[in-house]
Motif scaffolding. Structure first.
Motif, PDB file in Angstrom:
ATOM      1  N   SER A 134      55.195  95.667  30.683  1.00 16.95           N
ATOM      2  CA  SER A 134      53.843  96.015  30.236  1.00 16.95           C
ATOM      3  C   SER A 134      53.485  95.277  28.948  1.00 16.95           C
ATOM      4  O   SER A 134      52.331  94.874  28.753  1.00 16.95           O
ATOM      5  N   ARG A 135      54.477  95.089  28.076  1.00 13.08           N
ATOM      6  CA  ARG A 135      54.220  94.336  26.838  1.00 13.08           C
ATOM      7  C   ARG A 135      53.928  92.875  27.171  1.00 13.08           C
ATOM      8  O   ARG A 135      53.033  92.264  26.589  1.00 13.08           O
ATOM      9  N   LEU A 136      54.679  92.296  28.099  1.00 15.93           N
ATOM     10  CA  LEU A 136      54.420  90.923  28.531  1.00 15.93           C
ATOM     11  C   LEU A 136      53.007  90.788  29.073  1.00 15.93           C
ATOM     12  O   LEU A 136      52.299  89.814  28.777  1.00 15.93           O
ATOM     13  N   ALA A 137      52.577  91.769  29.852  1.00 14.62           N
ATOM     14  CA  ALA A 137      51.212  91.726  30.395  1.00 14.62           C
ATOM     15  C   ALA A 137      50.179  91.756  29.269  1.00 14.62           C
ATOM     16  O   ALA A 137      49.153  91.074  29.346  1.00 14.62           O
ATOM     17  N   GLN A 138      50.462  92.553  28.238  1.00 19.11           N
ATOM     18  CA  GLN A 138      49.555  92.575  27.085  1.00 19.11           C
ATOM     19  C   GLN A 138      49.478  91.206  26.421  1.00 19.11           C
ATOM     20  O   GLN A 138      48.395  90.708  26.095  1.00 19.11           O
ATOM     21  N   VAL A 139      50.644  90.613  26.196  1.00 20.83           N
ATOM     22  CA  VAL A 139      50.680  89.289  25.558  1.00 20.83           C
ATOM     23  C   VAL A 139      49.878  88.291  26.389  1.00 20.83           C
ATOM     24  O   VAL A 139      49.055  87.531  25.862  1.00 20.83           O
ATOM     25  N   THR A 140      50.102  88.288  27.684  1.00 18.50           N
ATOM     26  CA  THR A 140      49.404  87.350  28.563  1.00 18.50           C
ATOM     27  C   THR A 140      47.899  87.536  28.492  1.00 18.50           C
ATOM     28  O   THR A 140      47.137  86.562  28.412  1.00 18.50           O
ATOM     29  N   ASN A 141      47.460  88.773  28.500  1.00 15.07           N
ATOM     30  CA  ASN A 141      46.017  89.034  28.460  1.00 15.07           C
ATOM     31  C   ASN A 141      45.389  88.521  27.169  1.00 15.07           C
ATOM     32  O   ASN A 141      44.267  88.007  27.182  1.00 15.07           O
ATOM     33  N   TYR A 142      46.098  88.651  26.064  1.00 20.36           N
ATOM     34  CA  TYR A 142      45.558  88.128  24.812  1.00 20.36           C
ATOM     35  C   TYR A 142      45.594  86.606  24.779  1.00 20.36           C
ATOM     36  O   TYR A 142      44.657  85.956  24.298  1.00 20.36           O
ATOM     37  N   VAL A 143      46.659  86.016  25.289  1.00 23.12           N
ATOM     38  CA  VAL A 143      46.734  84.548  25.338  1.00 23.12           C
ATOM     39  C   VAL A 143      45.590  83.982  26.179  1.00 23.12           C
ATOM     40  O   VAL A 143      45.036  82.921  25.878  1.00 23.12           O
ATOM     41  N   LYS A 144      45.216  84.697  27.226  1.00 28.89           N
ATOM     42  CA  LYS A 144      44.129  84.240  28.090  1.00 28.89           C
ATOM     43  C   LYS A 144      42.799  84.106  27.356  1.00 28.89           C
ATOM     44  O   LYS A 144      41.892  83.424  27.846  1.00 28.89           O
ATOM     45  N   VAL A 145      42.675  84.736  26.209  1.00 26.13           N
ATOM     46  CA  VAL A 145      41.453  84.593  25.416  1.00 26.13           C
ATOM     47  C   VAL A 145      41.217  83.126  25.067  1.00 26.13           C
ATOM     48  O   VAL A 145      40.075  82.655  25.039  1.00 26.13           O
ATOM     49  N   VAL A 146      42.294  82.383  24.831  1.00 26.75           N
ATOM     50  CA  VAL A 146      42.147  80.961  24.481  1.00 26.75           C
ATOM     51  C   VAL A 146      42.728  80.021  25.544  1.00 26.75           C
ATOM     52  O   VAL A 146      42.349  78.841  25.594  1.00 26.75           O
ATOM     53  N   LEU A 147      43.631  80.523  26.375  1.00 26.13           N
ATOM     54  CA  LEU A 147      44.199  79.724  27.468  1.00 26.13           C
ATOM     55  C   LEU A 147      44.014  80.531  28.755  1.00 26.13           C
ATOM     56  O   LEU A 147      44.932  81.251  29.194  1.00 26.13           O
ATOM     57  N   PRO A 148      42.850  80.452  29.371  1.00 26.30           N
ATOM     58  CA  PRO A 148      42.480  81.364  30.474  1.00 26.30           C
ATOM     59  C   PRO A 148      43.413  81.328  31.673  1.00 26.30           C
ATOM     60  O   PRO A 148      43.474  82.304  32.429  1.00 26.30           O
ATOM     61  N   ASP A 149      44.118  80.236  31.884  1.00 27.43           N
ATOM     62  CA  ASP A 149      44.964  80.126  33.072  1.00 27.43           C
ATOM     63  C   ASP A 149      46.389  80.625  32.845  1.00 27.43           C
ATOM     64  O   ASP A 149      47.243  80.506  33.731  1.00 27.43           O
ATOM     65  N   ALA A 150      46.687  81.183  31.679  1.00 28.73           N
ATOM     66  CA  ALA A 150      48.040  81.645  31.379  1.00 28.73           C
ATOM     67  C   ALA A 150      48.464  82.751  32.337  1.00 28.73           C
ATOM     68  O   ALA A 150      47.651  83.574  32.759  1.00 28.73           O
ATOM     69  N   THR A 151      49.761  82.767  32.678  1.00 33.25           N
ATOM     70  CA  THR A 151      50.304  83.791  33.572  1.00 33.25           C
ATOM     71  C   THR A 151      51.517  84.454  32.922  1.00 33.25           C
ATOM     72  O   THR A 151      52.142  83.913  32.006  1.00 33.25           O
ATOM     73  N   ASP A 152      51.871  85.630  33.445  1.00 30.84           N
ATOM     74  CA  ASP A 152      53.067  86.324  32.955  1.00 30.84           C
ATOM     75  C   ASP A 152      54.319  85.465  33.122  1.00 30.84           C
ATOM     76  O   ASP A 152      55.245  85.545  32.310  1.00 30.84           O
ATOM     77  N   GLU A 153      54.343  84.661  34.167  1.00 31.26           N
ATOM     78  CA  GLU A 153      55.525  83.830  34.424  1.00 31.26           C
ATOM     79  C   GLU A 153      55.654  82.704  33.405  1.00 31.26           C
ATOM     80  O   GLU A 153      56.768  82.272  33.068  1.00 31.26           O
ATOM     81  N   GLN A 154      54.529  82.207  32.894  1.00 30.49           N
ATOM     82  CA  GLN A 154      54.565  81.075  31.969  1.00 30.49           C
ATOM     83  C   GLN A 154      54.868  81.472  30.528  1.00 30.49           C
ATOM     84  O   GLN A 154      55.505  80.712  29.789  1.00 30.49           O
ATOM     85  N   ILE A 155      54.406  82.640  30.115  1.00 27.92           N
ATOM     86  CA  ILE A 155      54.444  83.013  28.709  1.00 27.92           C
ATOM     87  C   ILE A 155      55.854  82.961  28.098  1.00 27.92           C
ATOM     88  O   ILE A 155      56.056  82.361  27.032  1.00 27.92           O
TER      89      ILE A 155
END
Length: 317
Positions: free
Chosen positions: A81-102
């Motif tokens: 769930s924390r990883l999902a949070q990180v991914t969602n915030y990263v998507k603010v500037v890198l929209p294509d980011a995924t949980d697998e990439q982070i």
């Protein structure tokens, strides 16, 4: 000028990381303060490091990055769930980011000190971040042990009419400060003892021996009240002429503690290019060529240069 591309990428990376940090702080910190929960800084640290490493590696794939964080904990099932949070915030500037990439992007910051490398502190000033006060995103590029590019993003710093400041320096090219969006750039330089209102000490909010600091400041001739703030924003205060001295001295409790390179690299170049001076407490130049922690140096003295010898002499007594 040399290193222009490095400077441009570093500015863009720090701006993007700061955007995410500010969003995390706006949305998560009030709840965290109420619960004494430091999860926002975890999310912001991971997100900022992922963004900066991704952008640096896209532009300079052969350059190692020595960063503060790793993604080991983030890879566990309990942290999904924390990883999902990180991914969602990263998507603010890198929209294509995924949980697998982070996690992979974060771990690109686990490189080694090399002939040419970058060093990153995604959030310098954890307590300030959580308190709604000062923190910095600090990024520097080092080549053959010499810092060539330094960028400090200080979204909460207020100096004069500016609120939110980016400090940028290239070796041999001087130091600048500008708004966080890059507008209104201005060349900066340290100030002198004749500037009484700014002839002052800038110290940490919580760290350090304040009695010792007061004695050293007095020996340097400083009488104006000190200012306090977290993070490498203190380097920016000295470089821009809003203070003349910052000390980071070993504590009596941890006399053998050695500073980490990412806590100082960007600030050191900004100070030096603004005309100031940085050494350890014995007058030795900080060595960025060996390890993630300074091996042969102890403490850090940051000054306008004019008072540096007085400070060193006071420390030696």
């Amino acid at each position: 000028m040399a290193y222009e591309k490095e400077k441009e990428i570093a500015i863009a990376a720090v701006q993007a990381a700061a955007t995410v940090c500010e969003k995390v702080r706006a949305e998560m910190v009030p709840e965290a303060i109420e619960k004494s929960d430091k999860s926002p800084v975890t999310v912001a640290d991971f997100g900022a490091q992922a963004i900066v490493c991704k952008m640096i590696k896209d532009a300079f794939p052969n350059d190692p990055i020595v960063g503060e964080e790793d993604a080991d904990d983030l890879k566990t099932p309990e942290m999904a769930s924390r990883l999902a949070q990180v991914t969602n915030y990263v998507k603010v500037v890198l929209p294509d980011a995924t949980d697998e990439q982070i996690p992979g992007w974060i771990d690109q910051g686990n490189g080694d000190v090399s002939p040419r490398y970058w060093t990153l502190d995604p959030i310098d000033g954890t307590k300030g971040f959580l308190r709604g006060d000062q923190y910095a995103v600090a990024l520097a590029m080092v080549e053959d042990g010499d810092i060539k590019v330094g960028v400090l993003g200080c979204p909460a710093l207020k100096l004069g009419d500016r609120s939110g400041i980016l400090f940028v320096a290239i070796r041999g090219g001087g130091a600048m400060m500008m708004n966080m969006d890059g507008s209104n750039p201005e060349k900066i330089s340290v100030t002198s003892s004749s500037d009484i209102p700014n002839f002052r000490f800038v110290e940490s909010v919580a760290h350090g021996d304040q009695d010792l600091h007061a004695r050293i400041a007095q020996a340097a001739g400083i009488t104006t009240d000190s200012i306090r703030m977290d993070s490498q924003a203190k380097y920016g205060a000295v470089a821009s002429g809003n203070a003349v001295l910052y000390l980071r001295l070993p504590s009596a409790k941890y006399p053998n503690y050695r500073e980490k390179i990412w806590d100082h690299a960007a600030g050191v170049l900004v100070i030096e290019e603004a005309g100031g001076k940085v050494t350890d407490m014995h007058g030795k130049t900080l060595d960025f060529s060996k390890e993630p922690r300074f091996v042969d140096t102890q403490g850090v003295i940051v000054s306008n240069g004019e008072i540096h010898d007085k400070v060193l002499a006071a420390l030696a007594n």
